[in-house]
Design a protein around this motif. Structure first.
Motif, mmCIF file in Angstrom:
data_model
loop_
_atom_site.group_PDB
_atom_site.id
_atom_site.type_symbol
_atom_site.label_atom_id
_atom_site.label_comp_id
_atom_site.label_asym_id
_atom_site.label_seq_id
_atom_site.Cartn_x
_atom_site.Cartn_y
_atom_site.Cartn_z
ATOM 1 N N GLU A 5 -19.118 -39.210 81.401
ATOM 2 C CA GLU A 5 -18.913 -40.637 81.682
ATOM 3 C C GLU A 5 -19.827 -41.449 80.783
ATOM 4 N N LEU A 6 -19.250 -42.487 80.187
ATOM 5 C CA LEU A 6 -19.999 -43.400 79.335
ATOM 6 C C LEU A 6 -19.792 -44.816 79.825
ATOM 7 N N PHE A 75 -20.694 -43.577 72.167
ATOM 8 C CA PHE A 75 -21.576 -42.596 72.793
ATOM 9 C C PHE A 75 -23.024 -43.078 72.748
ATOM 10 N N ILE A 76 -23.469 -43.525 71.581
ATOM 11 C CA ILE A 76 -24.850 -43.987 71.432
ATOM 12 C C ILE A 76 -25.144 -45.143 72.379
ATOM 13 N N GLU A 77 -24.214 -46.058 72.496
ATOM 14 C CA GLU A 77 -24.435 -47.245 73.320
ATOM 15 C C GLU A 77 -24.180 -47.019 74.805
ATOM 16 N N GLY A 78 -23.423 -45.966 75.155
ATOM 17 C CA GLY A 78 -23.024 -45.812 76.549
ATOM 18 C C GLY A 78 -23.433 -44.543 77.249
ATOM 19 N N ALA A 79 -24.213 -43.686 76.575
ATOM 20 C CA ALA A 79 -24.623 -42.422 77.199
ATOM 21 C C ALA A 79 -25.918 -42.616 77.973
ATOM 22 N N ASP A 80 -25.880 -42.272 79.264
ATOM 23 C CA ASP A 80 -27.091 -42.289 80.076
ATOM 24 C C ASP A 80 -27.592 -40.852 80.233
ATOM 25 N N GLU A 85 -27.055 -34.820 79.839
ATOM 26 C CA GLU A 85 -27.073 -33.506 80.486
ATOM 27 C C GLU A 85 -25.741 -32.782 80.296
ATOM 28 N N VAL A 86 -24.620 -33.526 80.379
ATOM 29 C CA VAL A 86 -23.306 -32.929 80.136
ATOM 30 C C VAL A 86 -23.206 -32.484 78.682
#
Length: 119
Positions: A5-6, A75-80, A85-86
């Protein structure tokens, strides 16, 4: 199945990959791992340029692994942390490692049940 999830445009979006890692994923994971080894095996700590490259490498692997359902920028802007971990699990799977590989062996110099030290 791999679900990530992003946060995209202020909304959480789920992306799914249903197949196991393929040869291209394994090769990309080895490239990522090689870059990590090079960065962390030198003297000192990674510099800003190297950390930026690490971020780009993670984003590239993730985008390709999930069949470009999202961009590297997304991905860079939305990965927590959960997304990272995923991604880490996907990288580990592509490299052929597992949770079992991370467990210490019984012969690692620890004290056994009888209180004797093993080598």
């Amino acid at each position: 199945m791999y679900e990530i999830e992003l946060l995209v445009g202020g909304e959480r979006k789920k992306y799914v990959r249903n197949e196991p890692p393929m040869l291209v994923d394994m090769t990309n994971a080895m490239k990522y791992q090689m870059h990590q080894i090079q960065m962390y095996s030198k003297d000192g700590v990674p510099n800003d340029k190297e950390l930026d490259q690490q971020q780009k490498d993670q984003a590239k692997f993730a985008s390709v692994f999930w069949h470009k359902q999202f961009s590297e920028k997304a991905f860079i802007e939305g990965a927590d942390l959960a997304a990272i971990e995923v991604l880490s699990q996907a990288l580990n799977d592509a490299l052929g490692s597992s949770k079992e590989d991370e467990k210490p062996s019984k012969d690692n110099g620890t004290v056994d049940e009888e209180g004797t030290e093993s080598d």
